[in-house]
Design a protein around this motif. Structure first.
Motif, short mmCIF file in Angstrom:
data_model
loop_
_atom_site.label_atom_id
_atom_site.label_comp_id
_atom_site.label_asym_id
_atom_site.label_seq_id
_atom_site.Cartn_x
_atom_site.Cartn_y
_atom_site.Cartn_z
N VAL A 135 8.58 6.86 10.67
CA VAL A 135 7.67 6.73 9.54
C VAL A 135 8.41 7.15 8.27
N ALA A 136 8.25 6.38 7.21
CA ALA A 136 8.75 6.76 5.89
C ALA A 136 7.57 6.93 4.95
N LEU A 137 7.51 8.07 4.29
CA LEU A 137 6.48 8.35 3.28
C LEU A 137 7.19 8.41 1.93
N THR A 138 6.78 7.56 0.99
CA THR A 138 7.45 7.53 -0.31
C THR A 138 6.50 7.89 -1.44
N CYS A 197 4.70 9.61 15.46
CA CYS A 197 6.09 9.23 15.20
C CYS A 197 7.07 10.23 15.81
N ASP A 198 8.30 9.79 15.93
CA ASP A 198 9.40 10.65 16.39
C ASP A 198 10.18 11.22 15.21
N VAL A 199 10.24 10.46 14.12
CA VAL A 199 10.94 10.89 12.92
C VAL A 199 10.11 10.50 11.71
N MET A 200 9.99 11.42 10.75
CA MET A 200 9.37 11.09 9.47
C MET A 200 10.34 11.41 8.34
N LEU A 201 10.51 10.45 7.44
CA LEU A 201 11.28 10.63 6.22
C LEU A 201 10.31 10.76 5.05
N SER A 202 10.38 11.88 4.34
CA SER A 202 9.54 12.10 3.16
C SER A 202 10.44 11.95 1.95
N ILE A 203 10.19 10.91 1.14
CA ILE A 203 11.16 10.47 0.14
C ILE A 203 10.54 10.46 -1.26
N GLY A 204 11.10 11.26 -2.14
CA GLY A 204 10.71 11.19 -3.54
C GLY A 204 9.27 11.56 -3.82
N THR A 206 10.88 15.00 14.22
CA THR A 206 11.91 15.44 13.28
C THR A 206 11.51 14.98 11.89
N VAL A 207 11.60 15.88 10.91
CA VAL A 207 11.20 15.57 9.53
C VAL A 207 12.39 15.75 8.61
N ALA A 208 12.64 14.77 7.77
CA ALA A 208 13.68 14.87 6.74
C ALA A 208 13.04 14.67 5.38
#
Length: 251
Positions: free
Chosen positions: A23-26, A185-192, A213-215
């Protein structure tokens, strides 16, 4: 890897390589790199005397619908002139590298779709659409001739931007889809994203608490790595292409 490319933690790359659902959260930070000002930026030109918080409310639209309509027209022109940047394009590439990919955005500019991302979840709507202020019927085209805001073709009530204003609830279906994606989800990217606007701010916490995992990729964080949590300081337009390229090379 060249010296100019940011280093991506191996643990994060391994988590992405084995992930079944990413998952990507922008937030506004990714679109700021395309020249779209964030709500925290000062207004310019004719709008310098106003704050976004004064205009992006149902009350403001009730008081002076023409003023709010014109302000969104000004913002719409900026969005129409903007192009997806390297961060948007990298997320569209990432979508093809993992079994399941969900893109959740707080932005209303439509740049993710323009970059090639499929079916992004738009938590705050889309500035390039309007909807009836009474019936909520959505329209992608409308006339700027005659009285403004234009009347709804169906009922005659004024049309308004199809965005979520301060004090309004997020669209139920979009929010349910976002919660479900974060929980599975297995990985979430929190972007900007500042991590201050709820309920979107809770999505990375939910993912982490469910074992993902969260980045966090942001200019406002101090770089830090620990188990299942990575804080990467930098612009999305630099970090995301490096991340996706490294993932492709691992292939």
């Amino acid at each position: 890897m060249s010296k100019q490319e940011p280093a991506i933690p191996n643990g994060l790359l391994e988590a992405l390589r084995t992930a079944q659902h990413v998952v990507a959260l922008t937030g506004a930070g990714i679109s700021a790199e395309s020249g779209i000002p964030t709500f925290r930026d000062a207004q310019t030109g004719l709008w310098a005397q106003y704050s976004a918080e004064e205009l992006a409310t149902p009350e403001a639209f009730q008081r002076n619908p023409r003023l709010v309509w014109d302000w969104y027209g000004w913002r719409r022109q900026m969005v129409a002139a903007a192009k997806p940047n390297a961060g948007h394009l990298a997320l569209a590439r990432l979508e093809h590298l993992v079994p399941t990919f969900t893109l959740i955005t707080q932005n209303v500019d439509g740049l993710h779709a323009a970059a090639g991302s499929r079916e992004p979840i738009e938590l705050h709507g889309n500035i390039m659409r309007v909807r009836c202020a009474l019936e909520a019927t959505r329209y992608t085209t409308w006339s700027e001739e005659g009285a403004l805001p234009p009347p709804c073709p169906s009922c005659g009530a004024p049309l308004r931007p199809d965005v979520v204003w301060f004090g309004e609830q997020l669209p139920v279906i979009a929010l349910e889809r976002a919660w479900s994606a974060a929980a599975t989800c297995d990985v979430m990217l929190s972007i900007g994203t500042s991590g201050l606007v709820e309920p979107a701010a809770s999505l990375p916490r939910l993912a982490y608490n469910r074992g993902a995992t969260v980045a966090v990729l942001n200019l406002d964080v101090t770089p830090h790595n620990q188990e299942r949590l990575y804080l990467l300081n930098g612009q999305a337009g630099n970090l995301l292409p490096a991340l996706v390229t490294a993932l492709e090379q691992q292939g």
